[in-house]
Design a protein around this motif. Sequence first.
Motif, PDB file in Angstrom:
ATOM      1  N   THR A 165       0.832  -1.208   0.000  1.00  0.00           N
ATOM      2  CA  THR A 165       0.000   0.000   0.000  1.00  0.00           C
ATOM      3  C   THR A 165       0.863   1.253   0.000  1.00  0.00           C
ATOM      4  N   THR A 221       0.350   7.305  -6.389  1.00  0.00           N
ATOM      5  CA  THR A 221      -0.873   8.121  -6.478  1.00  0.00           C
ATOM      6  C   THR A 221      -0.733   9.503  -5.848  1.00  0.00           C
ATOM      7  N   THR A 266      -8.046  10.603  -6.099  1.00  0.00           N
ATOM      8  CA  THR A 266      -8.936  10.177  -5.012  1.00  0.00           C
ATOM      9  C   THR A 266      -8.528   8.827  -4.448  1.00  0.00           C
ATOM     10  N   ALA A 267      -7.738   8.065  -5.219  1.00  0.00           N
ATOM     11  CA  ALA A 267      -7.291   6.758  -4.748  1.00  0.00           C
ATOM     12  C   ALA A 267      -6.418   6.868  -3.503  1.00  0.00           C
ATOM     13  N   THR A 268      -5.733   7.993  -3.350  1.00  0.00           N
ATOM     14  CA  THR A 268      -4.826   8.163  -2.216  1.00  0.00           C
ATOM     15  C   THR A 268      -5.567   8.054  -0.886  1.00  0.00           C
ATOM     16  N   GLU A 269      -6.724   8.651  -0.798  1.00  0.00           N
ATOM     17  CA  GLU A 269      -7.481   8.618   0.454  1.00  0.00           C
ATOM     18  C   GLU A 269      -7.856   7.179   0.818  1.00  0.00           C
ATOM     19  N   GLY A 270      -8.319   6.421  -0.175  1.00  0.00           N
ATOM     20  CA  GLY A 270      -8.687   5.032   0.088  1.00  0.00           C
ATOM     21  C   GLY A 270      -7.487   4.175   0.432  1.00  0.00           C
ATOM     22  N   LEU A 271      -6.374   4.410  -0.253  1.00  0.00           N
ATOM     23  CA  LEU A 271      -5.163   3.637   0.018  1.00  0.00           C
ATOM     24  C   LEU A 271      -4.638   3.911   1.422  1.00  0.00           C
ATOM     25  N   TRP A 272      -4.695   5.177   1.841  1.00  0.00           N
ATOM     26  CA  TRP A 272      -4.199   5.508   3.184  1.00  0.00           C
ATOM     27  C   TRP A 272      -5.103   4.894   4.259  1.00  0.00           C
ATOM     28  N   ALA A 273      -6.394   4.895   4.044  1.00  0.00           N
ATOM     29  CA  ALA A 273      -7.309   4.264   4.996  1.00  0.00           C
ATOM     30  C   ALA A 273      -7.029   2.767   5.089  1.00  0.00           C
ATOM     31  N   LEU A 274      -6.768   2.133   3.935  1.00  0.00           N
ATOM     32  CA  LEU A 274      -6.441   0.712   3.923  1.00  0.00           C
ATOM     33  C   LEU A 274      -5.119   0.465   4.648  1.00  0.00           C
ATOM     34  N   HIS A 275      -4.140   1.325   4.389  1.00  0.00           N
ATOM     35  CA  HIS A 275      -2.834   1.208   5.046  1.00  0.00           C
ATOM     36  C   HIS A 275      -2.984   1.243   6.564  1.00  0.00           C
TER      37      HIS A 275
END
Length: 236
Positions: A119, A126, A132-141
């Motif tokens: 991630t 990103t 917008t993918a960055t926000e989802g990736l950081w939440a997943l991280h």
Amino acid sequence: MLRQLPSPAPFTGFSRISGLSALGFALLIVLANVLMVPAGLPRTGADLGEVNAFFGAEGHIVGLGSALTPAAWVLATVFGAGAVSVLWRSERGRGEAWSLVGFAGLVLQNAAFAGVVATRLALVSTAPHGTTATEGLWALHDALFTLNGTFLATALTGLSAGGLRAGLIRPWHGALGLLAAALMFGSATLTPMVIAEEGPLGLLGLVGWLAWVVWTVTYGITLICLNPSGSAVGGS
């Protein structure tokens, strides 16, 4: 004084190899953090602006830190296998399998942290573009990073209990492992609150992680110090 393990096995160089692997594993995970934390690696729950700034500007640091982790996962696996090889004979005689619980925890934490590292590498791609993918990736991280405490707690509990039951590790070492396990498991259980925003709850996982490093180094030294008769240096 010397403590004799029940039902000693003729330990070979593998226990020493696994002990050195534990030290190498601890060194690599500390080194990865020494590289990234001073560079500004955002803490769990950090805002998106901080995330974009770090991963957009420090991709080379993230890549360097990530390059250390495959070797760390291999070393962690060898460490766990070595601990099982030392503890299994006495555990089997008692009808127990704490060392296998600990080994499973190490393998699972390898898998979970592979997701964390993947991630981070995705964020490097990103973040510079503000997608917008960055926000989802950081939440997943953040979720993967915090939930990984479950597997660290499993490893700490299994190998601490197994080591104590076999007389391999000292009581203070086992107590440290169980305390670290409680902190890591508590952090994982509170994951929604931990990742909601930066705050004091994040210290649970941090203190548990620091204790985990000390525990791992001490376990490695214990395995290295085993002699062919199956005794360990130390006393209770």
